[in-house]
Each structure stands twice: as structure tokens, then as C-alpha cells.
Write an enzyme that holds these catalytic residues in place. Structure first.
Site, PDB file in Angstrom:
ATOM      1  N   CYS A   1       2.081   1.631  -2.998  1.00 28.67           N
ATOM      2  CA  CYS A   1       1.857  -0.110  -1.852  1.00 28.67           C
ATOM      3  C   CYS A   1       1.382  -1.105  -2.163  1.00 28.67           C
ATOM      4  O   CYS A   1       1.838  -2.068  -2.726  1.00 28.67           O
ATOM      5  CB  CYS A   1       0.768   0.775  -0.757  1.00 28.67           C
TER       6      CYS A   1
ATOM      7  N   HIS B   1      -3.833  -4.631   2.282  1.00 27.42           N
ATOM      8  CA  HIS B   1      -4.146  -3.662   1.513  1.00 27.42           C
ATOM      9  C   HIS B   1      -3.985  -4.529  -0.100  1.00 27.42           C
ATOM     10  O   HIS B   1      -3.451  -4.638  -0.694  1.00 27.42           O
ATOM     11  CB  HIS B   1      -2.485  -2.776   1.047  1.00 27.42           C
TER      12      HIS B   1
END
Length: 622
Positions: free
Chosen positions: A78, A135
Site C-alpha cells: 500500500c 497511510h
């Protein structure tokens, strides 16, 4: 109609009302609007145009009206993909490749010296908005999206949460069930409890309306939570599928939520007259994990793997502003996620922005290449012939960058040069979960313990290791791979997790996630918020309740309410023993403030008819 469809129907009218109050739809922008949609953990077969068993008509339409890049590459998990997209750096330059910033209490984030895509667009005059997953670090407020070039942020700061409660159930250490939902830089108190696929899509639509009302070009960076684990979806989406395996029905239901959001965003842009001036980039952050219902067919491997199934994803360049002769075309040239920084800047300005630089580029080079002229067919020669997919430096003692436990002196990674691909081990990767209709085909995994060599033109599924058959090519690829050891890599050691500080900061925010190296905001008083007690209590304001809606705004009955006669609380509106937050997006037009919210009776914890639905007040001067 179901509640989500109801939202789509009446919200568009409310958004148009805000536009009407500001005078008219925004004039055609000098700079095109830009929408980036990044889907989480969705593989090669997660789109209808690659898999007839997936129901995704809106993404399919985007592909049919756009340019498909079928050799677009990202990182294998990610955070590095996200950092690469915004910074133009290869993931090997980013600290997040060490551990994906896991646990969430690790004080790490995207280099503050990077001049990111939103920073650059902001300076060009764009109204910049980030919705959904971040993130990229948040231990200090400097790492928050609103301090990295975005005018607004609504979403979650970590990399994984419950889809219905927005709670963290793992990867924290010491404190669980904390809520990860932030609006700009403060906790979104009382706003959790709606399925995130609906919640974030609505805020994406509101961001579109905000930019339009301001008369500024839009940059919407919408990073979806779907289809990341935990695998959860409202029953009506699961019911669209009838696989024998319930897991497949749930996962594909999550894909249908993605598709619905793409359709709603497209519809909002068209309704507001923005679509013809909009460029859209749709892509995925990495391949689907093996297991859980996702599929990377016909590619080998999945998330956390350097095989094609982990790093090769569909990418679509579309929108009404796309050059007409590039519609419904496919381009098979190499494109890397780092290329989007210079490519999108060229797309919106009409001029090449290379060479790009920032305050740290002399040390941490920008790797992205401007692909715009090639994508538009103006330059036949592809700019990119090489992609460094992964290159992890590790000292001989095995310390440092560990890629979640995979340690090997000399490095781990993958490199593409032309038609050849080197995978430097250890790197396992099977062909399992090749979902094909109602059954799965599985093949035995073949680990790449040292290094493997593949010809991607002849063998895109990476079935045949040619390292013994072509030692000449292997030697060339290893030589290039080893040369990368002399280029910039971040320090190999991860900063230690700060669980105690993370949990203390969450506790101070009434169990909401937030930065822990800066003072937390003051939470609203009382368990029910400042509106408890009804109109007249502290926090309430009754704004222009004329009952008729007034010029430029049509009163809309929603759940039996006339919107123009709804009491508006500046912070929270409470009913019975349940509190509902008000989502307030303020469009500064000189004389207008638009208050928009979209609760509905199917989404807990919303009560029934006595909550705020929407309100437009024409008497406030901003």
C-alpha cells in the site's frame, strides 16, 4: 428506492442549489479538473472488462471511453505506491517500503522535503481535496494531508479499518477499538458508523461541489477503502453475486461498491457541468492478496509479491477532457506509478514539467518520467524502458529493511528492462485464486529462492524461469540490479513503534486516532455532544427558517422533513440517546454558506426524521 440511491437523487439537487446561490455553474476552467481514483487491493481481474463475472459497468464505461494502460506498475503493497504517486519517487527511495508503516504507532511518513502533486497543483490555483485512505504518516501534524498540499481531508490516517465502524481492530498494540476518522486535522466526532464505501463517496461528491462553487479547478484525490480487508459489504451488494463460495460474493460485492462510487462521482461531475473539463485517472494500489476472493488472473502472485500479480494493475486515463482519438484505446508501454507526477502536471498545464525538482531532489532523485505526449499519441517512442519495481538494501548481517521478515544479504527486489524481468529472492508466489467463473484453478507455487528471470512478452504469467537457459541476460540484469546499490536508499532501520504515545493520544481524543507528537484538540463536551437538549441549548443555531426554501433553493422532502425548516446545529444534532454529526462543507462565495449532510435511515447510528438532512442558508456573509 434504497437509502443510498435516495442520497444520490436528492444530494445532486442540493448541490445544484449551492451552485445556483453563487450565481451559476462555474465557467469553463482554464485548467482541467483532475480526479484520481485509487482502489485498494484490487487485482487484474477485479474489473468487468477483464472479468465478465464482475459487475462493474461504470468502470467498464470509463475504460470504453478512455485509454487503458495494460502494463501499469505499482509497488507490491500500500503505502509505497501512494507515496510514489504523489512524490514521483521510486518506492525504493521511501521509508514506507521498510514496513508499510506498520504498526500504525510507528513514527514514520512520507519525506517532508518532497514537493508533492497536491502542493504543485495548489500553487497553480487548484482546489485540492483528499478523501479516503491516507497511510502516509500522521504521528506529527506536519504529515497530515492538509499540511501536504490538500485544502481539505476527510478519511482515515492508517491503512486498515472496519468498514462499518471505522474502528481499528489490530496493528496498534495496547489499544484497540479506536476510531480512525478525521476531518481536516481534527477527529470526526460522531460521524463514524456508516459503511465507508458510502461515507467517503459522499464526501468526494461534496468536494467536487465545493470546487465548482468556488469557481476553481478541482483536484480530487479519492483513495478508496474497498477492497481492502476486512472483507465486509452491505447485504444488497453481496446479493448481486451467486458464487458457491460466500467469500467471493462478499469480495465482489465490495467491487460493486467501488463501481457505484465511480458512477456517482461521474454523475456529479456531469450534473455540475464539469465533466467535459475533467481528466480522470483510475488505478489500483497493488494486486489482490491471494485468498479473500480477489483475483489477479492470469498473472502470478499477489499483494506482497514482486510477481506480476502483485505489481501490475489496470490503469485508465479518461474523462470528458481526454483527447477524442485516444478513447477506447489500449497502450501496452511500460508505465510506473512514479510517472504520474510529471505526467499529470503536463496534462493540466499543457507543458512538460521536466526536469522536476524540490528541496531534497539532489539527494533523493525524482524517478518519474513525463508520459503525457506518449499517452496522447504525439510521441511514438515510449519514454520508459526500465522499471525498478523493488530494491531493498540489506547489510550482510541481515539487519535493516526486512520486507516483513524476508531477509537476504545483497538485496531483495525486482527489475524490468525491456521484455525481461528479474526477480531477486526470496520471493514466493503462486498462481492460486485464479478465479474463473464459479471455480478456481490452482498451480503449485514455485519459490524464487535466489533469482529468477522471465520474458514477459512470451510469458506474462511468469511460468518459466529462464535464468539457467539465458545466463547472458541474467548476468546483464544482475549487473544493473547491483548498480542500484549505489543509488539513494533511505536508512535501513525502522523507527521503533510508540504504542504508549499513540494510545495516550487516542485516549485524549475520546478514542479517535490522531497525531501524538502534538497536542490533541479539545473533544466536544458530554457523551451526546453540545446539542443535547434541543434548540436553544448551547451549540444550536436556527438559521433563516422561513419554511419556503427561498430563491435558488428548492425545499426537498426527505424522510418527511422540509429541508428549509430544519434546525441546524453548528456541531452535532442529537436525537433520543444517539448523536449524529453534521458534515459541513463551506463554500465561500462572498454571501453564501452551504451546509450539506447525508444521513439516511439504513445507515446506523442515524436516527429517523429529527436529524439534519440538508440546509442552505442565504443570509450569512462569510
Amino acid at each position: 428506492a434504497n437509502s443510498n440511491e435516495m442520497w444520490r437523487g436528492w444530494a445532486v439537487v442540493a448541490l445544484l442549489s449551492c451552485v445556483g446561490l453563487s450565481g451559476a455553474l462555474a465557467a469553463k476552467a482554464k485548467l482541467p479538473h483532475l480526479v484520481v481514483i485509487l482502489v485498494d487491493d484490487l487485482g487484474e481481474s477485479g474489473v468487468e472488462f477483464n472479468n465478465p463475472y464482475v459487475k462493474g459497468p461504470n468502470v467498464k464505461a470509463l475504460r470504453e471511453e478512455g485509454l487503458l494502460l495494460d502494463r501499469a506498475y505499482v509497488y507490491k503493497f500500500c503505502s509505497p505506491t501512494r507515496g510514489s504517486l504523489l512524490s514521483g519517487r521510486y518506492p525504493l527511495r521511501l521509508t514506507s517500503m521498510r514496513s508499510n508503516i506498520i504498526p500504525w504507532s510507528r513514527p514514520d511518513g512520507l519525506n517532508l522535503g518532497f514537493d508533492l502533486l497536491p502542493n504543485r497543483l495548489q500553487r497553480l490555483g487548484y482546489s485540492t481535496h483528499h478523501v479516503g485512505k491516507w497511510h502516509l504518516g500522521f504521528h506529527n501534524e506536519s504529515f497530515l494531508p492538509v499540511n501536504r498540499g490538500f485544502d481539505s481531508f476527510y478519511g482515515y490516517l492508517t491503512g486498515m479499518q472496519d468498514h462499518f465502524s471505522q474502528q481499528l481492530n489490530a496493528m496498534v498494540g495496547g489499544c484497540k477499538k479506536v476510531v480512525d476518522l478525521t476531518t481536516n486535522s481534527t477527529p470526526a466526532f460522531g460521524q463514524n458508523g456508516t459503511y465507508s464505501g458510502w461515507l467517503y463517496a459522499r464526501h468526494a461528491q461534496q468536494a467536487i461541489a465545493m470546487a465548482n462553487d468556488l469557481g476553481k479547478p478541482l483536484f480530487l484525490n479519492y483513495w478508496m477503502q474497498n477492497t481492502h480487508a476486512p472483507f465486509e459489504v452491505p447485504p444488497k451488494y453481496q446479493a448481486k453475486y451467486n458464487f458457491p463460495d460466500r467469500e467471493l460474493n462478499v469480495f465482489n460485492g465490495m467491487v460493486s461498491v467501488v463501481d457505484e462510487a465511480v458512477g456517482n462521482i461521474t454523475a456529479t461531475l456531469k450534473t455540475l457541468g464539469m465533466w467535459e473539463d475533467t481528466l480522470v485517472l483510475y488505478t489500483h494500489d497493488n494486486g489482490a492478496p491471494l485468498g479473500g476472493g480477489g483475483s489477479n488472473y492470469p498473472l502470478r502472485g499477489g499483494k506482497n509479491s514482486n510477481f506480476e500479480g502483485g505489481v501490475r494493475v489496470p490503469a485508465i486515463v479518461g474523462g470528458g477532457a481526454l483527447q477524442a482519438d485516444r478513447r477506447n484505446k489500449t497502450l501496452s508501454s511500460l508505465v510506473h506509478v512514479s510517472d504520474w507526477l510529471p505526467t499529470l502536471l503536463h496534462a493540466v498545464t499543457g507543458e512538460s514539467q521536466e526536469p522536476l525538482s524540490d528541496s531534497v531532489s539532489a539527494t533523493v532523485p525524482i524517478d518519474g518520467l513525463d508520459q503525457w505526449n506518449h499517452l496522447m499519441g504525439r510521441n511514438v517512442t515510449a519514454p520508459r524502458t526500465e522499471i525498478v519495481l523493488d530494491h531493498c538494501l540489506m547489510p550482510a548481517d541481515g539487519t535493516g529493511c526486512n520486507h516483513f521478515g524476508s531477509k537476504r544479504a545483497g538485496g531483495v527486489g525486482a527489475l524490468i528492462v525491456g521484455e525481461w524481468k528479474l526477480v531477486a529472492g526470496p520471493n514466493g508466489g503462486s498462481w492460486s485464486n485464479w478465479t474463473n467463473g464459479t471455480h478456481c484453478e490452482s498451480f503449485s507455487p514455485v519459490a524464487c529462492a535466489t533469482q529468477c528471470l522471465y520474458n514477459l512478452t512470451a510469458d506474462p504469467g511468469e511460468h518459466h524461469d529462464l535464468s539457467d537457459a539465458r545466463p547472458d541476460v541474467l548476468a546483464q540484469m544482475l549487473k544493473r540490479f547491483n548498480e542500484l546499490h549505489n543509488t539513494y536508499h533511505p536508512p535501513t532501520a525502522n523507527p521503533p513503534a510508540q504504542n504508549k504515545e499513540f494510545c495516550a493520544a487516542a485516549s485524549a481524543r475520546r478514542n479517535f486516532v490522531g497525531p501524538w507528537s502534538s497536542p490533541p484538540p479539545t473533544p466536544p463536551p458530554g457523551p451526546l455532544g453540545p446539542c443535547h437538549g434541543g434548540p436553544g441549548a448551547p451549540g444550536w443555531q436556527i438559521l433563516n427558517n422561513t419554511g419556503g426554501g427561498g430563491p435558488g433553493f428548492d425545499a426537498i422532502p426527505v424522510h418527511g422533513l422540509d429541508l428549509a425548516s430544519v434546525n441546524v446545529c453548528r456541531n452535532h444534532c442529537c436525537s433520543s440517546n444517539r448523536c449524529v454529526s453534521v458534515t459541513m462543507h463551506v463554500e465561500k462565495t462572498g454571501k453564501t454558506m452551504c451546509f450539506l449532510n447525508a444521513p439516511n435511515s439504513e445507515d446506523p447510528p442515524y436516527p429517523r426524521t429529527d436529524t439534519l438532512m440538508a440546509f442552505v442558508n442565504r443570509s450569512i456573509t462569510v
